[in-house]
Design a protein around this motif. Structure first.
Motif, mmCIF file in Angstrom:
data_model
loop_
_atom_site.group_PDB
_atom_site.id
_atom_site.type_symbol
_atom_site.label_atom_id
_atom_site.label_comp_id
_atom_site.label_asym_id
_atom_site.label_seq_id
_atom_site.Cartn_x
_atom_site.Cartn_y
_atom_site.Cartn_z
ATOM 1 N N MET A 246 81.679 -4.471 17.235
ATOM 2 C CA MET A 246 81.899 -3.475 16.128
ATOM 3 C C MET A 246 83.049 -2.577 16.897
ATOM 4 O O MET A 246 82.653 -1.699 17.548
ATOM 5 N N ASN A 247 84.049 -2.529 16.238
ATOM 6 C CA ASN A 247 85.182 -1.404 16.847
ATOM 7 C C ASN A 247 85.570 -0.456 15.605
ATOM 8 O O ASN A 247 85.207 -0.724 14.350
ATOM 9 N N SER A 248 86.268 0.495 15.751
ATOM 10 C CA SER A 248 86.637 1.639 14.989
ATOM 11 C C SER A 248 85.497 1.903 14.012
ATOM 12 O O SER A 248 85.692 2.079 12.731
ATOM 13 N N LEU A 249 84.457 2.056 14.453
ATOM 14 C CA LEU A 249 83.146 2.620 14.048
ATOM 15 C C LEU A 249 83.294 3.964 13.297
ATOM 16 O O LEU A 249 84.089 4.884 13.472
ATOM 17 N N LYS A 250 82.752 3.763 11.881
ATOM 18 C CA LYS A 250 82.667 4.938 10.912
ATOM 19 C C LYS A 250 81.281 5.206 10.726
ATOM 20 O O LYS A 250 80.400 4.742 10.790
ATOM 21 N N PRO A 251 81.245 6.835 10.215
ATOM 22 C CA PRO A 251 79.851 7.061 9.766
ATOM 23 C C PRO A 251 79.233 6.182 8.797
ATOM 24 O O PRO A 251 77.901 6.339 8.755
ATOM 25 N N ALA A 252 80.047 5.774 7.830
ATOM 26 C CA ALA A 252 79.554 4.871 6.748
ATOM 27 C C ALA A 252 78.869 3.609 7.648
ATOM 28 O O ALA A 252 78.081 2.803 6.788
ATOM 29 N N ASP A 253 79.014 3.274 8.837
ATOM 30 C CA ASP A 253 78.502 2.117 9.558
ATOM 31 C C ASP A 253 77.054 2.200 9.909
ATOM 32 O O ASP A 253 76.393 1.245 10.390
ATOM 33 N N THR A 254 76.795 3.418 9.800
ATOM 34 C CA THR A 254 75.502 3.811 10.167
ATOM 35 C C THR A 254 74.335 3.198 9.506
ATOM 36 O O THR A 254 74.168 3.133 8.294
ATOM 37 N N ALA A 255 73.270 2.524 10.164
ATOM 38 C CA ALA A 255 72.398 1.634 9.433
ATOM 39 C C ALA A 255 71.627 1.172 10.710
ATOM 40 O O ALA A 255 71.847 0.977 11.878
ATOM 41 N N VAL A 256 70.365 0.450 10.173
ATOM 42 C CA VAL A 256 69.900 -0.466 11.151
ATOM 43 C C VAL A 256 70.331 -1.970 10.809
ATOM 44 O O VAL A 256 70.581 -2.370 9.844
ATOM 45 N N TYR A 257 70.721 -2.666 11.779
ATOM 46 C CA TYR A 257 71.502 -3.979 11.745
ATOM 47 C C TYR A 257 70.439 -4.921 12.265
ATOM 48 O O TYR A 257 69.589 -4.799 13.310
ATOM 49 N N TYR A 258 70.383 -6.009 11.379
ATOM 50 C CA TYR A 258 69.306 -6.905 11.548
ATOM 51 C C TYR A 258 70.357 -8.248 11.632
ATOM 52 O O TYR A 258 71.078 -8.719 11.062
ATOM 53 N N CYS A 259 69.695 -8.986 12.672
ATOM 54 C CA CYS A 259 70.214 -10.226 12.922
ATOM 55 C C CYS A 259 69.157 -11.547 12.163
ATOM 56 O O CYS A 259 68.039 -11.234 11.983
ATOM 57 N N ALA A 260 69.898 -12.495 11.585
ATOM 58 C CA ALA A 260 69.434 -13.451 10.796
ATOM 59 C C ALA A 260 69.776 -14.904 11.261
ATOM 60 O O ALA A 260 70.893 -14.996 11.430
ATOM 61 N N ALA A 261 68.945 -15.922 10.930
ATOM 62 C CA ALA A 261 69.303 -17.332 11.156
ATOM 63 C C ALA A 261 68.425 -18.180 10.146
ATOM 64 O O ALA A 261 67.426 -17.827 9.643
ATOM 65 N N ASP A 262 69.209 -19.445 9.880
ATOM 66 C CA ASP A 262 68.345 -20.142 8.997
ATOM 67 C C ASP A 262 68.946 -21.635 9.237
ATOM 68 O O ASP A 262 70.092 -22.023 9.615
ATOM 69 N N SER A 263 67.962 -22.555 9.160
ATOM 70 C CA SER A 263 68.336 -23.945 9.442
ATOM 71 C C SER A 263 68.870 -24.750 8.221
ATOM 72 O O SER A 263 69.405 -25.849 8.417
ATOM 73 N N ASP A 264 68.897 -24.178 7.161
ATOM 74 C CA ASP A 264 69.560 -24.736 5.962
ATOM 75 C C ASP A 264 71.003 -24.356 5.725
ATOM 76 O O ASP A 264 71.801 -25.102 5.491
ATOM 77 N N TYR A 265 70.954 -22.856 5.719
ATOM 78 C CA TYR A 265 72.263 -22.066 5.551
ATOM 79 C C TYR A 265 73.135 -22.204 6.672
ATOM 80 O O TYR A 265 73.291 -21.362 7.471
ATOM 81 N N THR A 266 73.586 -23.403 7.170
ATOM 82 C CA THR A 266 74.307 -23.578 8.588
ATOM 83 C C THR A 266 75.567 -23.225 8.535
ATOM 84 O O THR A 266 76.323 -23.142 9.672
ATOM 85 N N TYR A 267 76.601 -23.200 7.421
ATOM 86 C CA TYR A 267 77.853 -23.155 7.377
ATOM 87 C C TYR A 267 78.188 -21.464 7.494
ATOM 88 O O TYR A 267 79.481 -21.514 7.845
ATOM 89 N N GLY A 268 77.179 -20.786 7.354
ATOM 90 C CA GLY A 268 77.990 -19.399 7.212
ATOM 91 C C GLY A 268 78.424 -18.985 5.890
ATOM 92 O O GLY A 268 78.334 -17.551 5.354
#
Length: 129
Positions: free
Chosen positions: A83-105
């Motif tokens: 994450m570059n050029s961060l802004k105050p609007a980027d303030t949040a809790v960031y979650y990582c997710a993964a899925d075996s069906d939705y594999t293409y992104g």
């Protein structure tokens, strides 16, 4: 079952950079699509970025396009969010997710918390003015 652990959040100033890391357990992680979402208290969890299982395709929310980069290293079972050029609007809790069906992104921007198979515990990013 894959499990995810995020790290790398913190308090930074506007314009600074951070790299979030998501480490997955389990030998099948390379077959999972993966992505990052963020959530501000009291609001829905929003899509940030996604990467295909192979790492060859990446997708971004318009709000972060050109500033954030998602990547993965399947040999290390790890997904990154630079994450570059961060802004105050980027303030949040960031979650990582993964899925075996939705594999293409692709299409992850339309997915919600109940749609994806595995979530991490989240890491807080706080960007001050």
């Amino acid at each position: 079952q894959v499990q995810l652990v995020e790290s790398g959040g913190g308090l930074v100033q506007a314009g600074d950079s951070l790299r979030l890391t998501c480490i997955a357990s389990g030998s099948t992680f390379s077959t999972y699509g993966a992505g990052w979402f963020r959530q501000v208290q009291g609001k829905a969890r929003d899509f940030v970025a996604a990467v295909s299982s192979s790492g060859s395709s990446q997708y971004y929310a318009d709000s972060v396009k050109g500033r954030f980069t998602i990547s993965r290293d399947n040999a290390k079972n790890t997904v990154y969010l630079q994450m570059n050029s961060l802004k105050p609007a980027d303030t949040a809790v960031y979650y990582c997710a993964a899925d075996s069906d939705y594999t293409y992104g692709s299409g992850w921007h339309a997915l919600g918390e109940s749609d994806l198979e595995v979530w991490g515990q989240g890491t807080l990013v706080n960007v001050s003015r």
